[in-house]
Scaffold this active site. Structure first.
Site, PDB file in Angstrom:
ATOM      1  N   GLY A  32       0.884  -1.443  -0.010  1.00  0.00           N
ATOM      2  CA  GLY A  32       0.126   0.034  -0.132  1.00  0.00           C
ATOM      3  C   GLY A  32       0.746   1.293   0.197  1.00  0.00           C
ATOM      4  O   GLY A  32       2.178   1.248   0.262  1.00  0.00           O
TER       5      GLY A  32
ATOM      6  N   GLN B 130       2.664   9.940   1.501  1.00  0.00           N
ATOM      7  CA  GLN B 130       4.276   9.464   1.605  1.00  0.00           C
ATOM      8  C   GLN B 130       4.912   9.780   0.194  1.00  0.00           C
ATOM      9  O   GLN B 130       6.213   9.608   0.241  1.00  0.00           O
ATOM     10  CB  GLN B 130       3.957   7.988   1.406  1.00  0.00           C
ATOM     11  CG  GLN B 130       3.542   7.459   2.813  1.00  0.00           C
ATOM     12  CD  GLN B 130       3.342   5.886   2.723  1.00  0.00           C
ATOM     13  OE1 GLN B 130       2.459   5.420   2.273  1.00  0.00           O
ATOM     14  NE2 GLN B 130       4.386   5.059   3.256  1.00  0.00           N
TER      15      GLN B 130
ATOM     16  N   CYS C  98       6.624  -0.056   6.771  1.00  0.00           N
ATOM     17  CA  CYS C  98       6.198   1.043   6.084  1.00  0.00           C
ATOM     18  C   CYS C  98       7.227   1.385   5.298  1.00  0.00           C
ATOM     19  O   CYS C  98       8.490   1.720   5.396  1.00  0.00           O
ATOM     20  CB  CYS C  98       5.763   2.075   7.183  1.00  0.00           C
ATOM     21  SG  CYS C  98       5.351   3.717   6.652  1.00  0.00           S
ATOM     22  N   LEU C  99       6.767   1.882   3.752  1.00  0.00           N
ATOM     23  CA  LEU C  99       7.764   2.471   3.118  1.00  0.00           C
ATOM     24  C   LEU C  99       8.574   3.753   3.229  1.00  0.00           C
ATOM     25  O   LEU C  99       9.533   3.998   3.064  1.00  0.00           O
ATOM     26  CB  LEU C  99       7.085   2.781   1.580  1.00  0.00           C
ATOM     27  CG  LEU C  99       6.600   1.240   0.898  1.00  0.00           C
ATOM     28  CD1 LEU C  99       5.987   1.728  -0.213  1.00  0.00           C
ATOM     29  CD2 LEU C  99       7.794   0.051   0.698  1.00  0.00           C
TER      30      LEU C  99
ATOM     31  N   HIS D  17      -3.646   1.230   7.920  1.00  0.00           N
ATOM     32  CA  HIS D  17      -2.244   1.448   7.814  1.00  0.00           C
ATOM     33  C   HIS D  17      -2.182   2.893   6.987  1.00  0.00           C
ATOM     34  O   HIS D  17      -1.733   3.956   7.428  1.00  0.00           O
ATOM     35  CB  HIS D  17      -1.302   0.731   7.566  1.00  0.00           C
ATOM     36  CG  HIS D  17      -0.024   1.046   7.065  1.00  0.00           C
ATOM     37  ND1 HIS D  17       1.199   0.927   8.437  1.00  0.00           N
ATOM     38  CD2 HIS D  17       0.795   1.838   6.374  1.00  0.00           C
ATOM     39  CE1 HIS D  17       2.049   1.345   7.821  1.00  0.00           C
ATOM     40  NE2 HIS D  17       1.967   1.954   6.644  1.00  0.00           N
ATOM     41  N   GLU D  18      -2.893   2.528   5.866  1.00  0.00           N
ATOM     42  CA  GLU D  18      -2.863   3.764   4.666  1.00  0.00           C
ATOM     43  C   GLU D  18      -3.766   5.042   5.188  1.00  0.00           C
ATOM     44  O   GLU D  18      -3.459   6.232   5.028  1.00  0.00           O
ATOM     45  CB  GLU D  18      -3.307   3.316   3.525  1.00  0.00           C
ATOM     46  CG  GLU D  18      -2.456   2.276   2.991  1.00  0.00           C
ATOM     47  CD  GLU D  18      -0.798   2.643   2.817  1.00  0.00           C
ATOM     48  OE1 GLU D  18      -0.239   3.507   2.884  1.00  0.00           O
ATOM     49  OE2 GLU D  18       0.028   1.212   3.213  1.00  0.00           O
TER      50      GLU D  18
ATOM     51  N   HIS E 228      -1.907   7.186   7.641  1.00  0.00           N
ATOM     52  CA  HIS E 228      -1.229   8.030   7.068  1.00  0.00           C
ATOM     53  C   HIS E 228      -2.011   9.359   6.174  1.00  0.00           C
ATOM     54  O   HIS E 228      -1.505  10.515   6.604  1.00  0.00           O
ATOM     55  CB  HIS E 228      -0.258   7.722   5.588  1.00  0.00           C
ATOM     56  CG  HIS E 228       0.734   6.649   5.994  1.00  0.00           C
ATOM     57  ND1 HIS E 228       1.863   7.477   6.291  1.00  0.00           N
ATOM     58  CD2 HIS E 228       1.019   5.450   5.715  1.00  0.00           C
ATOM     59  CE1 HIS E 228       2.754   6.308   6.566  1.00  0.00           C
ATOM     60  NE2 HIS E 228       2.301   5.349   6.024  1.00  0.00           N
TER      61      HIS E 228
END
Length: 163
Positions: free
Chosen positions: A45, A50, A93-94, A135-136, A139
């Site tokens: 995702g 991000q 997480c990226l 999670h997204e 963000h």
């Protein structure tokens, strides 16, 4: 591949709540670029903040690592319902590469969002899809996994990230 860079924590944009996204060709391009970045970075995702776009948009594909790609785009998503059942598991997480945090999440959720074509969508998600969507959406609200940890777990994650 797009040249969109993935922001790394502690970039202050990762702590800001995003504004509503507006449909149109620019959003279509952004979503396509985000999917390309997500796959290139081996994520499941990716949220717009991000990559520095402060919009309520995220992309997700929880299936592609085990089977055919199933990309999804969520414009202005909102969680309508969360189960009382919880699940805790490892999350990467990226934007915080190299750190795996154990986060407690609702096991099932119900989302409402708009598609890139302007259609209102609503669906339930469970398992990995529910975890990834939460999670997204975090963000989009300026929350990172570190914010979901106990002080001791956060300190350990930050030490791992600094190493």
């Amino acid at each position: 591949m797009s040249a969109l860079p993935v922001l790394r924590w502690p970039d202050p944009r990762l702590t800001q709540r995003c504004g509503a996204a507006t449909l149109g060709p620019d959003l279509d391009r952004l979503a396509a670029d985000m999917l390309a970045v997500m796959y290139h970075e081996r994520g499941r995702g990716l949220a717009a903040p991000q990559v520095g776009a402060m919009l309520r948009l995220f992309v997700m594909d929880v299936a592609w690592k085990e089977g055919p790609a199933e990309p999804q785009v969520f414009v202005n998503p909102e969680i309508l319902w969360m189960s009382d059942d919880r699940t805790e598991g490892p999350e990467g997480c990226l934007s915080i590469p190299g750190v795996v945090a154990h986060v407690s999440r609702a096991a099932s959720i119900r989302l409402r969002w708009t598609s890139l074509f302007g259609a209102e969508q609503e669906a339930g998600f469970s398992g990995l899809a529910a975890i990834c969507a939460q999670h997204e959406i975090d963000h989009l609200d300026g929350v990172v996994t570190l914010d979901r940890l106990s002080p001791a777990a956060r300190a350990a994650a930050l030490a791992e990230y600094a190493a």
